[in-house]
Design a protein around this motif. Structure first.
Motif, PDB file in Angstrom:
ATOM      1  N   ALA A 321      -5.893  -4.730   1.734  1.00  0.00           N
ATOM      2  CA  ALA A 321      -5.149  -3.566   1.893  1.00  0.00           C
ATOM      3  C   ALA A 321      -4.345  -2.223   0.645  1.00  0.00           C
ATOM      4  CB  ALA A 321      -3.341  -4.039   1.883  1.00  0.00           C
ATOM      5  N   VAL A 371      -6.728  -1.004   6.300  1.00  0.00           N
ATOM      6  CA  VAL A 371      -5.137  -1.232   6.642  1.00  0.00           C
ATOM      7  C   VAL A 371      -5.086  -1.872   8.067  1.00  0.00           C
ATOM      8  CG1 VAL A 371      -2.622  -0.305   7.605  1.00  0.00           C
ATOM      9  CG2 VAL A 371      -4.197   0.710   5.579  1.00  0.00           C
ATOM     10  N   THR A 416       2.064  -0.532   4.410  1.00  0.00           N
ATOM     11  CA  THR A 416       0.724  -0.277   5.599  1.00  0.00           C
ATOM     12  C   THR A 416       1.634  -2.131   5.787  1.00  0.00           C
ATOM     13  OG1 THR A 416      -0.601  -2.031   3.396  1.00  0.00           O
ATOM     14  CG2 THR A 416      -0.857   0.612   4.129  1.00  0.00           C
TER      15      THR A 416
END
Length: 548
Positions: A321, A371, A416
């Protein structure tokens, strides 16, 4: 009597000026007296943070390492990016490549007594003495009996380090180690004087000038904890006639903007970091600005013994991420390379191929954050949409770069993955203690290889190495590293490839980027050295007068 008193007064004042204690009024006599201090060559150097110790066998960081590198002299050292003999005059290597015999040149300690092979034997065996608990002891495990002694399985008499006479040192290895000479340039292999150390396990002997006996180009004049350290030329150094600096004032300013202001006003001659916002401009406009490649990787450590970081899916989600390209382009800004593994570019295997390139990216996209895959992994771990995920804490030592980096990653994870992240900073010594005690969840980490081989980056994550503070243990990884220490040729590198694959699959660390070392040096400073291992050396440094 009045004339005699005046003479005494002038002698006292001259002494104070030379030692930098007082300044004088601008009179004709003052100008003459001040010339004595002006003629001295004084380097004002900002180290950036206070070293935890100056004890060669206890040190584990670059702050202490750089000062030790100037105060002590090992058998070899790095100068002009080459490994050159230092206290070693020459050496022989047995046909089976297991026994080194080093012949030492005559040299003295700063107190005028001879440096002998016995001093090296004492210091090296001290490093692996189980009572010292040196975190760098593993660097000597290539030597016969060293690890067994460290683990209380044998006595120091059975360790393969022996002074045959005052100027001959014999070292027996466990297996052929082609980078052993490279290792001998590191601070852990520096000698020390037994009668001043006196079994000190806290490094306090290196904080007092009267006991800080060293054998390098400089010695300790003054040590003010957390404020300033002053080094002076060691007149007993074997090559003292080629040491140009008289004094080095070492400062510990960790705010890069403050340090930059001092550099611009000529109060500092060298600064070891610069304000990040200034880097793009400095790269194109400042001749004093340097960007050097480093054998180093920046990463975050996961404490795998605490929840939810004990779940590999959580660690994987957090890692992918992160937008590494964004970090190097908008935060660090010095041309760093996004990292996918612990080993940086520039290390070749036996086939001449770059180890980093052959190893691959371990499913990490260096150009963007993944993501959706991160969200899916987090959901598999029981935290769909970030629900129920506990607040994470990122621990870092005080510096502008570390703060901005932590803030950027905090924002990425919160945006995210919908998880809360708290940032905590500590001064370096406290930070090091927190990591050692595993008193953290996620902590900033970095590693500068001590020798030019992938093993230098990988072995610190074995389960029996004090440097590994993640709590992660993997028997397969440990076994591969142990086999690699005795294997040869490409077979050795295949073991290291497999070891890194395990490390990057289980992710006790999250690689961020490969370092570019940035610093500033005044134009009047020449002959300085900063190694790819991150250590400064001023034994050949000089200060010249610049034309107006």
């Amino acid at each position: 009597m009045r004339h005699f008193n005046l003479v005494i007064l002038m002698v006292v004042i001259l002494s104070l000026v030379i030692w930098g204690i007082v300044s004088l009024d601008t009179t004709a006599k003052t100008v003459k007296l001040e010339r004595a201090i002006i003629d001295q060559k004084i380097l004002n150097f900002n180290l950036g943070s206070a070293p935890a110790t100056l004890d060669p066998q206890l040190n584990k960081d670059l702050y202490g390492g750089s000062l030790i590198n100037n105060m002590f002299e090992g058998l070899f050292r790095r100068v002009d990016h080459q490994i050159v003999p230092a206290i070693a005059k020459n050496y022989t290597l047995s046909a089976d490549q297991l026994t080194y015999t080093f012949y030492l040149k005559p040299s003295n300690w700063s107190d005028g007594t001879p440096v002998t092979a016995h001093d090296f034997e004492y210091a090296w065996k001290r490093a692996i003495d189980p009572s010292l608990v040196s975190e760098y002891a593993y660097q000597l495990f290539f030597i016969e009996g060293a690890e067994d002694y460290y683990r209380d399985k044998t006595t120091k008499e059975n360790v393969g380090i022996n002074a045959l006479d005052d100027y001959t040192l014999e070292v027996k290895l466990m297996a052929p180690t082609p980078y052993f000479i490279d290792l001998l340039t590191s601070f852990t292999y520096m000698p020390c004087k037994e009668d001043v150390v006196q079994d000190s396990n806290d490094g306090s002997w290196m904080t007092q000038p009267e006991t800080a006996i060293s054998n390098g180009p400089f010695k300790l004049r003054n040590y003010t904890t957390g404020d300033q350290i002053v080094l002076e030329k060691n007149q007993e150094y074997w090559d003292a006639e080629n040491v140009h600096l008289d004094l080095i004032n070492v400062y510990m300013i960790n705010d890069s903007t403050t340090a930059m202001t001092a550099f611009e006003s000529t109060e500092l001659d060298i600064i070891d970091s610069v304000p990040i916002a200034e880097i793009p401009k400095l790269m194109t406009e400042a001749a004093e600005f340097y960007v050097e490649p480093s054998l180093a990787t920046a990463y975050y450590l996961f404490n795998v013994s605490v929840k939810p970081l004990d779940d590999i899916r959580v660690r994987q989600a957090l890692s992918i991420a992160v937008n590494r390209r964004q970090l190097v382009d908008t935060v660090t800004k010095a041309g760093e390379i996004p990292a996918v593994g612990i080993t940086p570019p520039g290390l070749e295997d036996a086939m001449g191929d770059d180890f980093h390139q052959v190893a691959g990216n371990y499913l990490i996209d260096t150009e963007r954050a993944e993501v959706e895959r991160a969200k899916a992994l987090l959901a598999e771990a029981g935290f769909d949409g970030g629900k129920g995920f506990p607040e994470l804490e990122i621990l870092y030592n005080t510096s502008e770069t570390n703060e901005l980096l932590a803030a950027a990653i905090q924002e990425m994870w919160q945006k995210t993955l919908n998880i809360k992240v708290k940032l905590v900073n500590q001064e370096f010594a406290v930070f090091q203690s927190s990591k050692r005690l595993k008193n953290f969840q996620i902590a900033r980490g970095s590693w500068f290889g001590d020798f030019a081989d992938p093993l230098a980056m990988l072995e610190i994550f074995t389960s029996n190495t004090p440097i590994n503070t993640t709590g992660w243990k993997n028997e397969g990884f440990d076994l591969l590293i142990e086999k690699a220490k005795t294997a040869t040729g490409q077979a050795r590198y295949e073991l290291l490839y497999k070891a890194q694959e395990i490390l990057m699959t289980e992710l006790p660390i999250m690689p961020l980027y490969y370092y570019s070392d940035v610093f500033m040096v005044s134009k009047k400073i020449i002959g300085f050295e900063k190694t790819a291992m991150g250590l400064w050396y001023f034994g050949k440094t000089d200060i010249i007068k610049l034309e107006n």
